[in-house]
Design an enzyme around this catalytic site. Structure first.
Site, mmCIF file in Angstrom:
data_model
loop_
_atom_site.group_PDB
_atom_site.id
_atom_site.type_symbol
_atom_site.label_atom_id
_atom_site.label_comp_id
_atom_site.label_asym_id
_atom_site.label_seq_id
_atom_site.Cartn_x
_atom_site.Cartn_y
_atom_site.Cartn_z
ATOM 1 N N ARG A 382 0.854 -1.193 0.000
ATOM 2 C CA ARG A 382 0.000 0.000 0.000
ATOM 3 C C ARG A 382 0.891 1.245 0.000
ATOM 4 N NH1 ARG A 382 -5.108 -1.816 2.118
ATOM 5 N NH2 ARG A 382 -5.385 -3.827 1.067
ATOM 6 N N GLU A 384 0.516 4.183 0.803
ATOM 7 C CA GLU A 384 -0.177 5.199 1.600
ATOM 8 C C GLU A 384 0.841 5.907 2.487
ATOM 9 O OE1 GLU A 384 -3.150 3.253 3.850
ATOM 10 O OE2 GLU A 384 -4.222 2.439 2.115
ATOM 11 N N ARG A 390 -0.723 2.178 13.199
ATOM 12 C CA ARG A 390 -1.433 0.979 12.752
ATOM 13 C C ARG A 390 -1.296 0.697 11.262
ATOM 14 N NH1 ARG A 390 -6.858 2.623 11.025
ATOM 15 N NH2 ARG A 390 -7.740 0.665 11.734
ATOM 16 N N HIS A 391 -0.529 1.529 10.536
ATOM 17 C CA HIS A 391 -0.388 1.357 9.090
ATOM 18 C C HIS A 391 1.045 0.997 8.695
ATOM 19 C CE1 HIS A 391 -4.173 3.753 9.028
ATOM 20 N NE2 HIS A 391 -4.426 2.961 7.998
ATOM 21 N N GLU A 533 -9.906 -2.223 13.283
ATOM 22 C CA GLU A 533 -10.264 -3.171 12.230
ATOM 23 C C GLU A 533 -9.109 -4.131 11.936
ATOM 24 O OE1 GLU A 533 -9.644 -3.439 7.714
ATOM 25 O OE2 GLU A 533 -10.257 -1.433 8.326
ATOM 26 N N SER A 536 -11.516 -6.796 6.579
ATOM 27 C CA SER A 536 -12.546 -6.133 5.779
ATOM 28 C C SER A 536 -12.972 -7.113 4.701
ATOM 29 C CB SER A 536 -11.987 -4.851 5.152
ATOM 30 O OG SER A 536 -13.015 -4.156 4.489
ATOM 31 N N ARG A 584 -1.574 -6.735 12.280
ATOM 32 C CA ARG A 584 -2.542 -6.016 13.110
ATOM 33 C C ARG A 584 -3.262 -6.970 14.056
ATOM 34 N NH1 ARG A 584 -6.377 -1.580 10.298
ATOM 35 N NH2 ARG A 584 -4.329 -0.824 9.593
#
Length: 610
Positions: A382, A384, A390-391, A533, A536, A584
């Site tokens: 990712r 991002e 948490r990422h 989360e 998903s 996670r």
């Protein structure tokens, strides 16, 4: 001439006798001094006449009589005895001196360790040939128990700490999760040099230690094997650590001081704050810079063994339920899910990217290729620029996809049972590992039900509003609100693990199946641990026309997803699935404050090494 000489001789002798008599009678010198001068003058005349100095004839020695001879023999015998006794005394002194020198040499050699093979640097382990029957027998530190009292064992481990005390040294040896105290004191077999050698080795050196197991009167608090102690008989260094370590393992193993937040930004500067208790600790960035050392701590050894067990349990459960493991490409054309946050690359002149998930391929294999139930574990990328706790830019995805007959609840039921199987398995199989983590990072056990709590998205929004937090039923719930919702659910329902169903269609990917009764909602769901989360998922669209319609709504060029859509044109089974973030799950199950603690070698926007 001869007569003259004789005459002079007689005169000299007469004068000499007169002088001797005068001296004997102690007459004054004035009386016999003229006689002396006259005698000296005659001696000069004697030399002139004879050509020789005057030398009176020697008197013959009297022969010894029998008594004198007997006395001399006795003295000789006595002297010989004295000489013999003296010689014996000298020999004894020499022998004592030589013995003293031998003992001093022996002591010096022992102190220096000369000729001893029970300590020192070991020969390089280079896989030299081993003859049959000559291999060593090794014992793991975790297997050192009171039942082995009196046994001699050979162990290998890191020098965790060492401490010299008087004529001895205490060493804590560490291997994986376990540690044991070993002791060594000067004795007939243990030299001073050996004690000094052990005491002088840098911590984190790798050593082979042989010794006998004893049971101490009081438990050893500094080691996991508290009920035993190792009495060292040999100690060899296999690999010597640098004397200058980037940080001390003792500091790296120290329990957390207070509880960090597990949400919000992470800049890497947080560790600059001093600990409240004043003790030194190693910050997260320093740990990651020297990750190969940081991973040695018992807590990290436990975290990643737990993480490994999650993978084992994931596979176990799915294999038991007829799932097939697949391996899909991580280099794809376009973007995995039509998003823009991908790592782009040039694929021999063609635009490509690293896969954001195996989403498209797991749908193809399960719904379009007849495998029906598939799963995959692999890297997910990712792009991002999310600098949070948490990422990650690369994490390990646990994905599954399965066909359904009538309702996506069939898939939810699998997920429900899967997570309970994993949580139960961790609690049953990783008791030691969980305790090692808890010693450094205290956490509360995860609370979950055998049948997972389910709430709808609308119900979750309502709970937030009841707590005074603004939240619309069709608005995406942000991270902070999710965390708050987790607290509310824990207080209201008494659980840390739950899932929400029926998310708004607008906040889900283009391939998500719309809800049949409310077009604003979707057949999608998220699972949560402690308000964050971890999964998903949704029922997927298996009708190509609807896929194209939804892609257009997302303004995704159809040519970019043509291969994906075309895979559904030849008959596709209804299906659903989801993607799980391994790091996670581990982070939240263990109550860790930062996902970097559950990633082997984290990749975030700032870190690409080691």
């Amino acid at each position: 001439m001869s007569g003259n000489g004789d005459e002079l001789t007689a005169q000299i002798k007469s004068l000499a006798e007169s002088i001797k008599t005068a001296k004997a009678e102690k007459k004054p010198k004035e009386e016999w001094d003229p006689l002396l001068k006259e005698m000296l003058a005659l001696k000069i005349s004697f030399k002139e006449v004879t050509g020789k100095d005057f030398d009176p004839p020697k008197q013959e020695k009297k022969k010894k009589g029998n008594d004198q001879q007997a006395s001399s023999a006795k003295n000789a015998e006595k002297n010989a005895a004295k000489a013999a006794k003296k010689a014996e005394k000298e020999a004894k002194k020499l022998a004592n001196r030589l013995e003293r020198e031998r003992r001093e040499k022996e002591k010096a050699a022992k102190l220096a360790g000369l000729g001893q093979d029970n300590f020192g640097d070991a020969k390089m382990v280079q896989s030299h040939p081993i003859k049959a029957g000559e291999g060593k027998t090794w014992t793991k530190i975790k297997d050192l128990t009171p039942e082995k009292k009196g046994q001699e064992v050979l162990v290998r481990g890191y020098v965790h700490t060492s401490r010299g005390v008087g004529k001895g040294v205490f060493v804590v040896l560490r291997s994986t999760l376990y540690s044991v105290q070993a002791v060594c004191f000067e004795s007939k077999e243990i030299s001073k040099a050996m004690v000094k050698y052990i005491e002088g080795l840098p911590v984190e050196s790798v050593v082979d230690v042989k010794g006998s197991i004893t049971v101490p009167e009081t438990p050893i608090q500094s080691a996991t094997q508290k009920l035993v102690e190792l009495q060292i008989s040999s100690f060899h260094c296999v690999s010597k650590a640098s004397s200058v370590m980037p940080f001390q393992m003792e500091d790296a193993c120290r329990p957390d001081c207070g509880k960090e937040t597990d949400v919000g930004a992470y800049t890497g500067e947080e560790e600059e704050k001093p600990s409240a208790d004043g003790l030194a600790r190693v910050g997260q960035e320093a740990r990651l810079n020297y990750r190969w050392i940081d991973l040695r701590t018992p807590a990290n050894q436990a975290i990643f063994r737990i993480e490994s067990m999650v993978g084992c349990l994931f596979r176990e459960f799915l294999m038991k339920n007829d799932f097939v493991e697949i391996h899909t490409p991580k280099i794809i054309g376009g973007a995995s899910e039509g998003g823009s946050e991908v790592f782009k690359l040039d694929y021999f002149g063609q635009p490509a990217c690293l896969a954001m998930s195996p989403q498209l391929h797991k749908q193809m294999t399960s719904a379009c290729s007849g495998f029906e139930r598939v799963f995959e574990t692999g890297p997910v990328f990712r792009a991002e620029n999310s600098q949070t706790r948490r990422h990650l830019c690369e994490f390990t995805g646990f994905d599954l996809e399965m066909v359904i007959n009538e309702h996506y609840n069939e898939c939810l039921d699998i997920f429900d049972k899967l997570f309970v199987y994993i949580f139960d398995g961790l609690n049953e199989r990783c008791k030691n590992e969980l305790e090692r983590v808890r010693e450094q990072h205290p956490f509360e056990d995860l609370v979950y039900k055998k049948k997972t709590l389910t709430i709808t998205y609308a119900e979750g929004c309502k709970l937030l509003r009841e707590a005074g937090i603004e939240q619309d039923d069709l608005e995406d719930i942000g991270t902070e609100k999710e965390k708050k919702l987790g607290d509310i659910v824990k207080e209201k329902y008494g659980v840390d693990f739950f899932f929400m169903d029926k998310y708004p269609l607008a906040v889900r990917p283009f391939y998500t199946m719309p809800d049949p009764e409310n077009p604003k909602l979707s057949n999608s769901y998220d699972f949560f641990i402690r308000g964050q989360e971890i999964l998903s998922g949704a029922q997927r669209i298996h009708v190509p026309e609807l896929l194209e319609e939804r892609a257009k709504a997302w303004e995704i060029p159809l040519e970019d997803i043509a291969a994906y859509v075309n895979s559904f044109r030849n008959g596709a089974l209804p299906h659903a699935g989801g993607g799980i973030g391994l790091e996670r799950v581990v982070m939240l199950f263990l109550g860790l404050p930062n996902i970097r603690k559950s990633a082997w070698f984290p990749r975030d926007p700032k870190r690409i090494a080691p």
